[in-house]
Design an enzyme around this catalytic site. Structure first.
Site, mmCIF file in Angstrom:
data_model
loop_
_atom_site.group_PDB
_atom_site.id
_atom_site.type_symbol
_atom_site.label_atom_id
_atom_site.label_comp_id
_atom_site.label_asym_id
_atom_site.label_seq_id
_atom_site.Cartn_x
_atom_site.Cartn_y
_atom_site.Cartn_z
ATOM 1 C CG HIS A 63 -1.428 -1.267 1.167
ATOM 2 N ND1 HIS A 63 -2.663 -1.277 0.925
ATOM 3 C CD2 HIS A 63 -1.422 -2.033 1.782
ATOM 4 C CE1 HIS A 63 -3.496 -2.598 1.428
ATOM 5 N NE2 HIS A 63 -2.454 -3.297 1.863
ATOM 6 C CG HIS A 93 3.132 4.917 5.420
ATOM 7 N ND1 HIS A 93 3.376 4.818 7.349
ATOM 8 C CD2 HIS A 93 2.536 5.692 5.261
ATOM 9 C CE1 HIS A 93 2.453 5.607 8.236
ATOM 10 N NE2 HIS A 93 1.846 5.867 6.710
ATOM 11 C CG HIS A 95 -0.846 8.063 2.786
ATOM 12 N ND1 HIS A 95 -1.920 7.119 2.716
ATOM 13 C CD2 HIS A 95 -0.031 8.314 4.781
ATOM 14 C CE1 HIS A 95 -1.383 6.120 4.308
ATOM 15 N NE2 HIS A 95 -0.274 7.230 5.004
ATOM 16 C CD GLU A 105 -3.946 8.425 4.830
ATOM 17 O OE1 GLU A 105 -3.355 8.830 5.999
ATOM 18 O OE2 GLU A 105 -4.278 8.256 3.956
ATOM 19 C CG HIS A 118 1.249 9.508 8.288
ATOM 20 N ND1 HIS A 118 -0.167 8.675 6.979
ATOM 21 C CD2 HIS A 118 0.532 11.084 7.244
ATOM 22 C CE1 HIS A 118 -0.736 9.954 7.295
ATOM 23 N NE2 HIS A 118 -0.118 10.884 7.226
ATOM 24 C CB THR A 177 -5.284 7.070 7.347
ATOM 25 O OG1 THR A 177 -4.072 6.592 6.536
ATOM 26 C CG2 THR A 177 -4.878 8.259 8.264
ATOM 27 C CB THR A 178 -4.220 1.806 6.292
ATOM 28 O OG1 THR A 178 -3.878 1.953 7.299
ATOM 29 C CG2 THR A 178 -3.263 3.013 5.392
HETATM 30 C C1 LIG Z 1 -3.242 -5.925 13.284
HETATM 31 O O1 LIG Z 1 -2.940 -4.862 13.792
HETATM 32 C C2 LIG Z 1 -2.411 -3.274 13.103
HETATM 33 C C3 LIG Z 1 -1.728 -2.222 13.368
HETATM 34 C C4 LIG Z 1 -1.506 -1.867 12.658
HETATM 35 C C5 LIG Z 1 -1.383 -1.352 11.784
HETATM 36 C C6 LIG Z 1 -1.737 -3.140 10.862
HETATM 37 C C7 LIG Z 1 -2.147 -2.596 9.673
HETATM 38 C C8 LIG Z 1 -1.529 -2.067 8.878
HETATM 39 C C9 LIG Z 1 -0.733 -0.755 9.193
HETATM 40 N N1 LIG Z 1 -0.145 -1.045 10.410
HETATM 41 C C10 LIG Z 1 -0.334 0.550 11.113
HETATM 42 O O2 LIG Z 1 0.846 0.117 11.848
HETATM 43 C C11 LIG Z 1 -0.563 1.663 11.276
HETATM 44 C C12 LIG Z 1 -1.238 2.133 10.378
HETATM 45 C C13 LIG Z 1 -1.811 3.376 9.181
HETATM 46 C C14 LIG Z 1 -1.061 4.375 9.614
HETATM 47 S S1 LIG Z 1 -1.469 5.407 9.029
HETATM 48 N N2 LIG Z 1 -1.459 6.172 7.827
HETATM 49 O O3 LIG Z 1 -0.073 6.879 9.626
HETATM 50 O O4 LIG Z 1 -2.228 6.101 10.288
HETATM 51 C C15 LIG Z 1 0.195 4.016 10.836
HETATM 52 C C16 LIG Z 1 0.646 2.924 10.992
HETATM 53 C C17 LIG Z 1 -1.999 -3.645 11.315
HETATM 54 ZN ZN LIG Z 2 0.062 6.860 7.218
#
Ligand SMILES: COc1ccc2c(ccc[n+]2C(=O)c2ccc(S(N)(=O)=O)cc2)c1
Ligand SMILES: [Zn+2]
Length: 239
Positions: A63, A93, A95, A105, A118, A177-178
């Site tokens: 992603h 990472h 976006h 985002e 991020h 956000t994912t």
């Molecule tokens: C099962 O528990 C998880 C926990 C976190 C997971 C994840 C899968 C992908 C990304 N993450 C992430 O750590 C993650 C996802 C989004 C973001 S964001 N775009 O910075 O909000 C940061 C970190 C699964």
């Molecule tokens: Zn992010």
């Protein structure tokens, strides 16, 4: 967005099927309205101690492009600002969009930037693992930095020098956000965008990522979730 909805796609608007928290009260990203942000004189500057940061790998996780860091001790932390204790750097990472200035985002008064970086940190004072912190309300702190395309070239790439000169920021309580969209993030969004060259942005757009089916290879772009409802939250502004 509309097309994938009609085709019952698996994009952001369908995430609430498998992750009901998508309709929760502290979802991210949001559209930031600077004039409605509350200036909080008690909000001091945040501090980044990345001098001994140890990156482990860079990966295309299907992603985004993710750079992971060694987080077994407090060698790379963010503290201060809205945070009550140091949070450890886990990964960063990006976006981005397919073209032009869409891809960030968070948006500011409806305006988006070409990309958003991020830097993801977790509260290792209160939690033993990143996974545990990722589902706790005060578990994560993500530093968001807007990237704006420009024709000037841009040399080097290091988390420290990625930062724009002014570190004034907005902060609010939000979520990943994912998926799994956990409502565990204290967001710190730096106001001033960082300027990167079109060439640098172009490199993101050439990445290919796999869709759900292995053979359905689609270009990795537009990997950003649209702004979510504020639902009464306050966005605070540092000075
Ligand atoms: C099962 O528990 C998880 C926990 C976190 C997971 C994840 C899968 C992908 C990304 N993450 C992430 O750590 C993650 C996802 C989004 C973001 S964001 N775009 O910075 O909000 C940061 C970190 C699964
Ligand atoms: Zn992010």
């Amino acid at each position: 967005q509309m097309v994938e909805e009609m085709q019952g796609g698996d994009g952001p608007s369908a995430w609430n099927k498998n992750y009901p928290v998508a309709d929760g009260d502290r979802q991210s990203p949001i559209d930031i309205l600077p004039h409605q942000a509350r200036h909080d004189p008690n909000l001091g500057p945040f501090v980044l101690n990345y001098d001994r940061c140890t990156s482990i790998n860079i990966a295309n996780n299907g992603h985004s492009v993710v750079v992971e860091f060694e987080d077994s001790d407090d060698r790379s932390v963010i503290q201060g600002g809205p945070l009550d204790n140091p949070y450890r750097l886990k990964q960063f990472h990006f976006h981005w969009g397919g073209k032009g200035c869409h891809g960030s985002e968070h948006t500011v008064e409806g305006n988006s930037y070409a990309s958003e970086l991020h830097l993801v940190h977790w509260n290792a004072v209160k939690f033993k693992t990143f996974g545990e912190a990722a589902s706790a309300p005060d578990g994560l702190a993500v530093l968001g930095i807007f990237l704006e395309g420009s024709v000037t070239d841009f040399k080097g790439f290091n988390p420290k020098c990625l930062l724009p000169s002014s570190l004034h920021y907005w902060t609010y309580l939000g979520s990943l956000t994912t998926p799994p969209l956990h409502e565990s993030v204290t967001w710190i969004v730096v106001k001033e965008p960082m300027i990167v060259s079109e060439k640098q942005l172009g490199k993101f757009r050439t990445l290919v990522f796999t869709g759900e089916e292995e053979d359905e290879r689609t270009r990795m772009e537009n990997n950003f979730r649209p702004p979510q409802l504020l639902k009464g939250r306050t966005v605070r502004s540092s000075n």
